[in-house]
Write a protein that holds these residues in place. Structure first.
Motif, PDB file in Angstrom:
ATOM      1  N   ARG A   1       0.830  -1.206   0.000  1.00  0.00           N
ATOM      2  CA  ARG A   1       0.000   0.000   0.000  1.00  0.00           C
ATOM      3  C   ARG A   1       0.862   1.253   0.000  1.00  0.00           C
ATOM      4  NH1 ARG A   1      -2.004   3.249   4.105  1.00  0.00           N
ATOM      5  NH2 ARG A   1      -0.983   1.904   5.644  1.00  0.00           N
ATOM      6  N   VAL A   2       0.515   2.192  -0.874  1.00  0.00           N
ATOM      7  CA  VAL A   2       1.196   3.479  -0.898  1.00  0.00           C
ATOM      8  C   VAL A   2       0.627   4.357   0.198  1.00  0.00           C
ATOM      9  CG1 VAL A   2       1.664   5.554  -2.236  1.00  0.00           C
ATOM     10  CG2 VAL A   2       1.652   3.337  -3.370  1.00  0.00           C
ATOM     11  N   VAL A   3       1.507   4.898   1.033  1.00  0.00           N
ATOM     12  CA  VAL A   3       1.087   5.800   2.107  1.00  0.00           C
ATOM     13  C   VAL A   3       1.092   7.232   1.570  1.00  0.00           C
ATOM     14  CG1 VAL A   3       1.604   6.665   4.423  1.00  0.00           C
ATOM     15  CG2 VAL A   3       2.051   4.254   3.851  1.00  0.00           C
ATOM     16  N   LEU A   4      -0.045   7.900   1.664  1.00  0.00           N
ATOM     17  CA  LEU A   4      -0.125   9.272   1.176  1.00  0.00           C
ATOM     18  C   LEU A   4       0.592  10.206   2.146  1.00  0.00           C
ATOM     19  CD1 LEU A   4      -3.852   9.422  -0.023  1.00  0.00           C
ATOM     20  CD2 LEU A   4      -1.785   9.040  -1.385  1.00  0.00           C
ATOM     21  N   VAL A   5       1.564  10.916   1.623  1.00  0.00           N
ATOM     22  CA  VAL A   5       2.332  11.859   2.432  1.00  0.00           C
ATOM     23  C   VAL A   5       2.370  13.194   1.710  1.00  0.00           C
ATOM     24  CG1 VAL A   5       3.765  10.075   3.499  1.00  0.00           C
ATOM     25  CG2 VAL A   5       4.517  11.144   1.358  1.00  0.00           C
ATOM     26  N   PRO A   6       2.523  14.292   2.437  1.00  0.00           N
ATOM     27  CA  PRO A   6       2.609  15.606   1.768  1.00  0.00           C
ATOM     28  C   PRO A   6       3.865  15.696   0.909  1.00  0.00           C
ATOM     29  CG  PRO A   6       3.151  15.781   4.110  1.00  0.00           C
ATOM     30  CD  PRO A   6       2.606  14.402   3.913  1.00  0.00           C
ATOM     31  N   LYS A   7       3.730  16.339  -0.242  1.00  0.00           N
ATOM     32  CA  LYS A   7       4.874  16.505  -1.128  1.00  0.00           C
ATOM     33  C   LYS A   7       5.818  17.540  -0.543  1.00  0.00           C
ATOM     34  CE  LYS A   7       6.150  17.663  -5.867  1.00  0.00           C
ATOM     35  NZ  LYS A   7       5.658  18.077  -7.210  1.00  0.00           N
ATOM     36  N   PRO A   8       7.079  17.154  -0.301  1.00  0.00           N
ATOM     37  CA  PRO A   8       8.013  18.125   0.283  1.00  0.00           C
ATOM     38  C   PRO A   8       8.348  19.236  -0.704  1.00  0.00           C
ATOM     39  CG  PRO A   8       9.160  16.103  -0.332  1.00  0.00           C
ATOM     40  CD  PRO A   8       7.702  15.835  -0.517  1.00  0.00           C
ATOM     41  N   ALA A   9       8.508  20.440  -0.168  1.00  0.00           N
ATOM     42  CA  ALA A   9       8.833  21.591  -1.009  1.00  0.00           C
ATOM     43  C   ALA A   9      10.313  21.926  -0.974  1.00  0.00           C
ATOM     44  CB  ALA A   9       8.016  22.803  -0.570  1.00  0.00           C
ATOM     45  N   THR A  10      11.015  21.420   0.032  1.00  0.00           N
ATOM     46  CA  THR A  10      12.437  21.711   0.186  1.00  0.00           C
ATOM     47  C   THR A  10      13.179  20.441   0.599  1.00  0.00           C
ATOM     48  OG1 THR A  10      12.287  22.227   2.545  1.00  0.00           O
ATOM     49  CG2 THR A  10      11.867  24.029   0.984  1.00  0.00           C
ATOM     50  N   PRO A  11      14.496  20.389   0.416  1.00  0.00           N
ATOM     51  CA  PRO A  11      15.269  19.242   0.878  1.00  0.00           C
ATOM     52  C   PRO A  11      15.105  18.977   2.373  1.00  0.00           C
ATOM     53  CG  PRO A  11      16.586  20.531  -0.643  1.00  0.00           C
ATOM     54  CD  PRO A  11      15.344  21.323  -0.376  1.00  0.00           C
ATOM     55  N   ASP A  12      15.017  20.027   3.182  1.00  0.00           N
ATOM     56  CA  ASP A  12      14.835  19.852   4.619  1.00  0.00           C
ATOM     57  C   ASP A  12      13.498  19.176   4.926  1.00  0.00           C
ATOM     58  OD1 ASP A  12      17.272  20.944   5.211  1.00  0.00           O
ATOM     59  OD2 ASP A  12      16.503  22.949   5.659  1.00  0.00           O
ATOM     60  N   GLU A  13      12.458  19.571   4.208  1.00  0.00           N
ATOM     61  CA  GLU A  13      11.151  18.939   4.406  1.00  0.00           C
ATOM     62  C   GLU A  13      11.201  17.474   3.981  1.00  0.00           C
ATOM     63  OE1 GLU A  13       7.963  21.000   2.547  1.00  0.00           O
ATOM     64  OE2 GLU A  13       8.284  22.867   3.649  1.00  0.00           O
ATOM     65  N   ALA A  14      11.914  17.192   2.896  1.00  0.00           N
ATOM     66  CA  ALA A  14      12.046  15.810   2.430  1.00  0.00           C
ATOM     67  C   ALA A  14      12.754  14.949   3.467  1.00  0.00           C
ATOM     68  CB  ALA A  14      12.804  15.777   1.101  1.00  0.00           C
ATOM     69  N   LEU A  15      13.837  15.472   4.050  1.00  0.00           N
ATOM     70  CA  LEU A  15      14.573  14.721   5.078  1.00  0.00           C
ATOM     71  C   LEU A  15      13.711  14.499   6.314  1.00  0.00           C
ATOM     72  CD1 LEU A  15      18.178  16.219   4.923  1.00  0.00           C
ATOM     73  CD2 LEU A  15      17.513  13.856   4.440  1.00  0.00           C
ATOM     74  N   ALA A  16      12.932  15.494   6.694  1.00  0.00           N
ATOM     75  CA  ALA A  16      12.054  15.350   7.851  1.00  0.00           C
ATOM     76  C   ALA A  16      11.008  14.274   7.599  1.00  0.00           C
ATOM     77  CB  ALA A  16      11.380  16.682   8.165  1.00  0.00           C
ATOM     78  N   LEU A  17      10.493  14.227   6.384  1.00  0.00           N
ATOM     79  CA  LEU A  17       9.498  13.221   6.019  1.00  0.00           C
ATOM     80  C   LEU A  17      10.114  11.823   6.030  1.00  0.00           C
ATOM     81  CD1 LEU A  17       6.577  12.816   5.037  1.00  0.00           C
ATOM     82  CD2 LEU A  17       7.419  13.106   2.693  1.00  0.00           C
ATOM     83  N   ILE A  18      11.327  11.722   5.506  1.00  0.00           N
ATOM     84  CA  ILE A  18      12.020  10.430   5.507  1.00  0.00           C
ATOM     85  C   ILE A  18      12.249   9.949   6.929  1.00  0.00           C
ATOM     86  CG2 ILE A  18      14.154   9.243   4.878  1.00  0.00           C
ATOM     87  CD1 ILE A  18      14.368  11.299   2.534  1.00  0.00           C
ATOM     88  N   ARG A  19      12.732  10.849   7.792  1.00  0.00           N
ATOM     89  CA  ARG A  19      13.009  10.479   9.186  1.00  0.00           C
ATOM     90  C   ARG A  19      11.736  10.047   9.917  1.00  0.00           C
ATOM     91  NH1 ARG A  19      16.736  15.298   9.047  1.00  0.00           N
ATOM     92  NH2 ARG A  19      18.849  14.427   8.951  1.00  0.00           N
ATOM     93  N   GLN A  20      10.632  10.622   9.517  1.00  0.00           N
ATOM     94  CA  GLN A  20       9.358  10.295  10.150  1.00  0.00           C
ATOM     95  C   GLN A  20       8.932   8.856   9.849  1.00  0.00           C
ATOM     96  OE1 GLN A  20       6.199  12.967   9.017  1.00  0.00           O
ATOM     97  NE2 GLN A  20       4.591  11.664   9.866  1.00  0.00           N
ATOM     98  N   HIS A  21       9.271   8.376   8.654  1.00  0.00           N
ATOM     99  CA  HIS A  21       8.749   7.072   8.218  1.00  0.00           C
ATOM    100  C   HIS A  21       9.790   5.955   8.151  1.00  0.00           C
ATOM    101  CE1 HIS A  21       4.645   8.328   7.166  1.00  0.00           C
ATOM    102  NE2 HIS A  21       5.190   9.489   6.813  1.00  0.00           N
TER     103      HIS A  21
END
Length: 209
Positions: A42-62
């Motif tokens: 299943r694909v988990v719906l996550v917000p699309k990151p707008a910056t590299p910092d947001e992307a890293l935060a999202l990765i760390r979360q999951h």
């Protein structure tokens, strides 16, 4: 399409530039900060990151709880990571992600090539490449967890030639008109999103050295 200069500068030398381009088109993303999260199939719906910092935060979360793929090559973010705090910004840097991703894909490609018996026949090579793409997407090939498996470095990759190399468009059109098929073109039309990622990275720290 990935910039040719970026491929030339950053991609693993074991892969032809045309193969890198096809790999990214079929299994990667055009967005260097793209983050894909899956739980099982299943694909988990996550917000699309707008910056590299947001992307890293999202990765760390999951990472550690779900399968996380990131960047141009959709690199497995949890590979070799014990704790989320160990994640490096390189994951969302276009050049670094392409370098790491193509190096890892080259290993996967070698594993698949070895299983096939190191073929060189032009008719077989597209199938080997197709299976390497699927192994990248799922994390497995014939029961082997390809990201953790040893690299058969002795294997020399024989890579299929994309249709744009070695024959003209008219020649390819003649083949189509005659009912022939172009394996490389067929391979490029396969939707990689239909292959679920089945590798579980939750215990990756225990397996990786």
């Amino acid at each position: 399409m990935v910039d040719a200069a970026l491929i030339q500068q950053c991609a693993d030398r074991a892969l032809k530039p045309a193969i890198v381009e096809t790999f990214v088109e079929r299994a990667g993303s055009q967005d260097p900060i793209a983050v894909t999260v899956r739980s099982g199939s299943r694909v988990v719906l996550v917000p699309k990151p707008a910056t590299p910092d947001e992307a890293l935060a999202l990765i760390r979360q999951h990472v550690g709880r779900n399968v996380v793929r990131v960047g141009i090559t959709q690199y497995p973010a949890g590979l070799g990571v014990v704790e989320a705090g160990e994640l490096q910004p390189d994951l969302v840097d276009a050049c670094a992600n392409l370098r790491m991703g193509t190096a890892l894909f080259a290993k996967v490609f070698r594993i698949v090539t070895k299983w096939y018996g190191n073929p060189t026949e032009k008719e077989v090579l597209p199938q080997v490449f197709d299976d390497a793409i699927i192994a990248w997407q799922t994390g497995y090939f014939e029961g082997t967890a390809v990201f953790q498996a040893p690299d058969p470095t002795e294997v020399k990759l024989a890579q299929p030639t994309p249709p744009s190399e070695g024959e003209s468009a008219e020649q390819r059109g003649d083949k189509t008109a005659a009912g022939g098929t172009d394996p490389a073109r067929e391979a490029a039309t396969i939707d990689p999103n239909k292959a679920g990622i089945r590798i579980d990275l939750s215990g990756i720290g225990a397996r990786e050295k």
